[in-house]
Design a protein around this motif. Structure first.
Motif, PDB file in Angstrom:
ATOM      1  N   VAL A   1       2.063  37.392  38.726  1.00 53.07           N
ATOM      2  CA  VAL A   1       0.798  37.979  39.270  1.00 53.07           C
ATOM      3  C   VAL A   1       0.788  39.508  38.277  1.00 53.07           C
ATOM      4  CG1 VAL A   1      -0.187  39.276  41.284  1.00 53.07           C
ATOM      5  CG2 VAL A   1       1.605  37.257  41.451  1.00 53.07           C
ATOM      6  N   GLY A   2      -0.329  39.588  37.572  1.00 55.88           N
ATOM      7  CA  GLY A   2      -0.556  40.797  36.851  1.00 55.88           C
ATOM      8  C   GLY A   2      -0.330  40.189  35.112  1.00 55.88           C
ATOM      9  N   GLY A   3      -1.485  40.568  34.434  1.00 57.34           N
ATOM     10  CA  GLY A   3      -1.458  40.011  32.959  1.00 57.34           C
ATOM     11  C   GLY A   3      -1.284  41.231  31.969  1.00 57.34           C
ATOM     12  N   GLY A   4      -0.827  42.468  32.559  1.00 51.47           N
ATOM     13  CA  GLY A   4      -0.785  43.711  31.346  1.00 51.47           C
ATOM     14  C   GLY A   4       0.563  43.560  30.928  1.00 51.47           C
ATOM     15  N   PHE A   5       0.871  44.851  30.412  1.00 42.02           N
ATOM     16  CA  PHE A   5       2.379  44.652  29.354  1.00 42.02           C
ATOM     17  C   PHE A   5       3.400  44.068  30.049  1.00 42.02           C
ATOM     18  CE2 PHE A   5       6.143  47.117  28.604  1.00 42.02           C
ATOM     19  CZ  PHE A   5       6.338  46.566  27.154  1.00 42.02           C
ATOM     20  N   MET A   6       3.744  44.423  31.314  1.00 38.78           N
ATOM     21  CA  MET A   6       4.701  43.800  31.892  1.00 38.78           C
ATOM     22  C   MET A   6       4.886  42.365  32.319  1.00 38.78           C
ATOM     23  SD  MET A   6       7.004  46.295  31.738  1.00 38.78           S
ATOM     24  CE  MET A   6       8.060  45.086  32.330  1.00 38.78           C
ATOM     25  N   GLY A   7       3.383  42.068  32.657  1.00 40.56           N
ATOM     26  CA  GLY A   7       3.274  40.635  32.918  1.00 40.56           C
ATOM     27  C   GLY A   7       3.408  39.902  31.751  1.00 40.56           C
ATOM     28  N   GLN A   8       3.223  40.294  30.318  1.00 40.98           N
ATOM     29  CA  GLN A   8       3.441  39.837  29.296  1.00 40.98           C
ATOM     30  C   GLN A   8       5.221  39.653  28.914  1.00 40.98           C
ATOM     31  OE1 GLN A   8       1.462  41.582  25.897  1.00 40.98           O
ATOM     32  NE2 GLN A   8      -0.447  42.262  27.460  1.00 40.98           N
ATOM     33  N   VAL A   9       5.764  40.821  29.131  1.00 37.10           N
ATOM     34  CA  VAL A   9       7.232  40.896  29.055  1.00 37.10           C
ATOM     35  C   VAL A   9       7.977  39.607  30.163  1.00 37.10           C
ATOM     36  CG1 VAL A   9       9.112  42.147  29.583  1.00 37.10           C
ATOM     37  CG2 VAL A   9       7.403  43.335  28.558  1.00 37.10           C
ATOM     38  N   HIS A  10       7.485  39.693  31.197  1.00 35.29           N
ATOM     39  CA  HIS A  10       7.967  38.589  32.241  1.00 35.29           C
ATOM     40  C   HIS A  10       7.807  37.433  31.734  1.00 35.29           C
ATOM     41  CE1 HIS A  10       9.248  41.019  35.960  1.00 35.29           C
ATOM     42  NE2 HIS A  10       8.575  42.303  35.158  1.00 35.29           N
ATOM     43  N   GLY A  11       6.549  36.967  31.296  1.00 32.93           N
ATOM     44  CA  GLY A  11       6.170  35.739  30.911  1.00 32.93           C
ATOM     45  C   GLY A  11       7.046  35.218  29.820  1.00 32.93           C
ATOM     46  N   ARG A  12       7.103  35.979  28.609  1.00 32.12           N
ATOM     47  CA  ARG A  12       8.003  35.981  27.538  1.00 32.12           C
ATOM     48  C   ARG A  12       9.667  35.415  28.102  1.00 32.12           C
ATOM     49  NH1 ARG A  12       5.026  39.904  24.892  1.00 32.12           N
ATOM     50  NH2 ARG A  12       6.624  41.596  25.301  1.00 32.12           N
ATOM     51  N   SER A  13      10.149  36.367  28.717  1.00 32.42           N
ATOM     52  CA  SER A  13      11.424  36.098  29.507  1.00 32.42           C
ATOM     53  C   SER A  13      11.605  34.835  30.260  1.00 32.42           C
ATOM     54  CB  SER A  13      11.710  37.101  30.270  1.00 32.42           C
ATOM     55  OG  SER A  13      11.937  38.433  29.568  1.00 32.42           O
ATOM     56  N   ALA A  14      10.301  34.484  30.872  1.00 31.37           N
ATOM     57  CA  ALA A  14      10.250  33.053  31.665  1.00 31.37           C
ATOM     58  C   ALA A  14      10.374  31.930  30.828  1.00 31.37           C
ATOM     59  CB  ALA A  14       9.305  33.064  32.767  1.00 31.37           C
ATOM     60  N   LEU A  15       9.943  32.122  29.765  1.00 33.24           N
ATOM     61  CA  LEU A  15       9.767  31.048  28.745  1.00 33.24           C
ATOM     62  C   LEU A  15      11.104  30.569  28.072  1.00 33.24           C
ATOM     63  CD1 LEU A  15       6.035  31.340  27.358  1.00 33.24           C
ATOM     64  CD2 LEU A  15       6.903  29.744  28.938  1.00 33.24           C
ATOM     65  N   VAL A  16      11.506  31.785  27.739  1.00 27.55           N
ATOM     66  CA  VAL A  16      12.739  31.994  27.102  1.00 27.55           C
ATOM     67  C   VAL A  16      13.748  31.508  27.652  1.00 27.55           C
ATOM     68  CG1 VAL A  16      14.514  33.386  25.940  1.00 27.55           C
ATOM     69  CG2 VAL A  16      12.292  33.693  25.123  1.00 27.55           C
ATOM     70  N   SER A  17      13.725  31.531  29.126  1.00 27.66           N
ATOM     71  CA  SER A  17      14.857  31.104  29.943  1.00 27.66           C
ATOM     72  C   SER A  17      14.485  29.536  30.572  1.00 27.66           C
ATOM     73  CB  SER A  17      14.708  31.944  31.436  1.00 27.66           C
ATOM     74  OG  SER A  17      15.137  33.325  30.989  1.00 27.66           O
ATOM     75  N   GLY A  18      13.515  29.225  30.037  1.00 28.74           N
ATOM     76  CA  GLY A  18      13.439  27.527  30.161  1.00 28.74           C
ATOM     77  C   GLY A  18      12.703  27.260  31.393  1.00 28.74           C
ATOM     78  N   ALA A  19      12.070  28.282  31.999  1.00 27.98           N
ATOM     79  CA  ALA A  19      10.901  27.972  33.144  1.00 27.98           C
ATOM     80  C   ALA A  19       9.682  27.536  32.572  1.00 27.98           C
ATOM     81  CB  ALA A  19      10.856  29.449  33.888  1.00 27.98           C
ATOM     82  N   THR A  20       8.890  26.917  33.478  1.00 25.20           N
ATOM     83  CA  THR A  20       7.424  26.444  33.294  1.00 25.20           C
ATOM     84  C   THR A  20       6.685  27.508  33.948  1.00 25.20           C
ATOM     85  OG1 THR A  20       7.958  24.083  33.077  1.00 25.20           O
ATOM     86  CG2 THR A  20       5.492  24.857  33.575  1.00 25.20           C
ATOM     87  N   VAL A  21       5.624  28.325  33.202  1.00 22.86           N
ATOM     88  CA  VAL A  21       4.954  29.150  33.738  1.00 22.86           C
ATOM     89  C   VAL A  21       3.561  28.531  34.109  1.00 22.86           C
ATOM     90  CG1 VAL A  21       3.829  31.631  33.699  1.00 22.86           C
ATOM     91  CG2 VAL A  21       6.097  31.062  32.301  1.00 22.86           C
ATOM     92  N   VAL A  22       3.562  28.141  35.508  1.00 21.14           N
ATOM     93  CA  VAL A  22       2.601  27.333  35.860  1.00 21.14           C
ATOM     94  C   VAL A  22       1.225  27.993  36.068  1.00 21.14           C
ATOM     95  CG1 VAL A  22       1.905  26.008  38.006  1.00 21.14           C
ATOM     96  CG2 VAL A  22       4.039  25.935  37.171  1.00 21.14           C
ATOM     97  N   GLY A  23       1.219  29.274  36.332  1.00 20.44           N
ATOM     98  CA  GLY A  23       0.013  30.077  36.372  1.00 20.44           C
ATOM     99  C   GLY A  23       0.274  31.489  36.556  1.00 20.44           C
ATOM    100  N   ALA A  24      -1.056  32.143  36.399  1.00 18.60           N
ATOM    101  CA  ALA A  24      -0.909  33.602  36.678  1.00 18.60           C
ATOM    102  C   ALA A  24      -2.254  34.066  37.055  1.00 18.60           C
ATOM    103  CB  ALA A  24      -1.041  34.325  34.947  1.00 18.60           C
ATOM    104  N   VAL A  25      -1.947  35.292  37.902  1.00 20.95           N
ATOM    105  CA  VAL A  25      -3.194  35.836  38.648  1.00 20.95           C
ATOM    106  C   VAL A  25      -3.535  37.327  37.888  1.00 20.95           C
ATOM    107  CG1 VAL A  25      -4.077  36.873  40.687  1.00 20.95           C
ATOM    108  CG2 VAL A  25      -2.556  34.701  40.850  1.00 20.95           C
ATOM    109  N   GLY A  26      -4.979  37.588  37.460  1.00 18.79           N
ATOM    110  CA  GLY A  26      -5.124  38.855  36.821  1.00 18.79           C
ATOM    111  C   GLY A  26      -5.547  39.965  38.043  1.00 18.79           C
ATOM    112  N   SER A  27      -6.180  40.873  37.609  1.00 22.45           N
ATOM    113  CA  SER A  27      -6.724  42.045  38.466  1.00 22.45           C
ATOM    114  C   SER A  27      -7.892  41.848  39.275  1.00 22.45           C
ATOM    115  CB  SER A  27      -6.857  43.274  37.461  1.00 22.45           C
ATOM    116  OG  SER A  27      -7.734  43.070  36.663  1.00 22.45           O
TER     117      SER A  27
END
Length: 363
Positions: free
Chosen positions: A11-37
């Motif tokens: 939830v959130g596509g700003g700087f911190m959303g990008q950081v969380h997304g990269r870490s999720a992918l590196v950790s082997g998770a599937t990022v199913v979806g995102a919600v913007g503002s």
């Protein structure tokens, strides 16, 4: 422990959303979806976070087949989004501050415990290997009697008169800005490495830019200073600022002891200064010589710089390990988020009473 591939939503596509997304992918998770503002920002949020698709609303994301929700939205939304996610049976990784009041942060912690779900807060500086090395050496008694704690967290991204951000607005960011945003990191790190908690605090706040962005009044602090004492009787000082020209993200902690002192600088995270009367040394991160707790969060060979994103990757990996049934050492959970809210509240109350000494609720 389960080897299930976790499915997450952001939830959130700003700087911190990008950081969380990269870490999720590196950790082997599937990022199913995102919600913007907004619904119109859904696909942009998906692109920023590496998600498979954008969702127009939070409710649609929570109805999807996901295990974990990452909350990377403005502070005033954390409580409601986290509660919805927990009620939907999702584990939660929520940006700090966990909430903008002590009551809301405590409520989220209680809700996660009652639901039996993992709630984690990214106090990620815990995940630098040299921080774990420092913690291990203090626990082993290498410092002797700890006599004082001091340091700072200095940034300059709001130093200009026209610099603006949603965090400046107290209706969005909460009643504290600089201390809640970065002072909270310093306090969490200090309590983490020493195993000792701040018991009382006396603080001053200052707003340097009374107006920003063309005459908008500012009611949150640009900088703060505080002195404190811990439960063990150690005295300390801290300076935090978002208007310190030339300082980009300089978190520094020094632990002074009768036998050894230690200094950690987040902008030089591969090294740990160790001071003694006879001689001082600079320890360099090396998996061959790190203590086991530090080696556990080491990600790269010696001489290959390991920094903020690596620390975040380790934090997210531990969060997911907890979701899958493990109990990683040092994972900052919602209890840590609630604890941080109590320290921030004490700072605000002290400043409002002309630097009066305020006891921190350590129950």
């Amino acid at each position: 422990m389960s080897t299930k591939r976790l499915r997450v939503g952001i939830v959130g596509g700003g700087f911190m959303g990008q950081v969380h997304g990269r870490s999720a992918l590196v950790s082997g998770a599937t990022v199913v979806g995102a919600v913007g503002s907004s619904p119109a920002r859904a696909e942009a949020a998906a692109a920023a976070t590496g998600a498979e698709r954008g969702f127009a609303t939070l409710d649609e994301l929570l109805a999807a087949d996901i295990d974990v929700v990452h909350i990377c939205t403005p502070n005033n939304t954390h409580r409601d989004v986290a509660l919805k996610a927990l009620e939907a049976g999702k584990h939660v990784v929520c940006e700090k501050p966990l909430a903008t009041s002590v009551q809301d942060a405590a409520g989220l912690h209680a809700a996660a415990v009652e639901a039996g779900l993992v709630g984690a807060v990214p106090f990620v500086y815990r995940y630098h290997p040299m921080v774990r090395e420092l913690r291990t050496r203090i626990a082993a008694g290498d410092a002797g009697v700890i006599t004082s704690l001091h340091g700072s967290y200095l940034q300059d991204w709001l130093a200009g008169a026209d610099d603006q951000n949603w965090r400046v607005d107290d209706t969005t960011g909460g009643p504290s800005r600089t201390f809640a945003d970065i002072g909270s990191h310093w306090c969490d790190l200090t309590e983490f490495v020493t195993g000792d908690r701040i018991a009382a605090i006396s603080a001053q706040l200052r707003t340097v830019r009374a107006q920003r962005g063309g005459g908008v009044d500012v009611r949150t602090e640009d900088l703060a200073t505080a002195q404190f004492r811990t439960e063990a009787g150690v005295v300390g000082t801290i300076v935090v600022s978002q208007v310190a020209a030339g300082r980009k993200n300089r978190l520094y902690l020094e632990v002074s002891g009768t036998e050894s002192s230690f200094g950690f600088d987040q902008e030089d995270p591969d090294r740990l200064w160790v001071g003694r009367r006879t001689a001082s040394q600079l320890l360099t991160r090396d998996p061959e010589t790190l203590s086991p707790p530090a080696a556990r969060v080491n990600r790269l060979p010696a001489g290959h710089a390991q920094g903020y994103q690596d620390a975040f990757d380790s934090f997210v990996a531990d969060s997911y390990a907890a979701v899958l049934g493990d109990r990683p050492d040092g994972l900052p959970d919602f209890a840590a988020g609630a604890r941080s809210a109590r320290v921030v509240d004490a700072v605000l109350r002290s400043a409002a009473q002309d630097s009066a000494w305020i006891t921190v609720d350590n129950s």
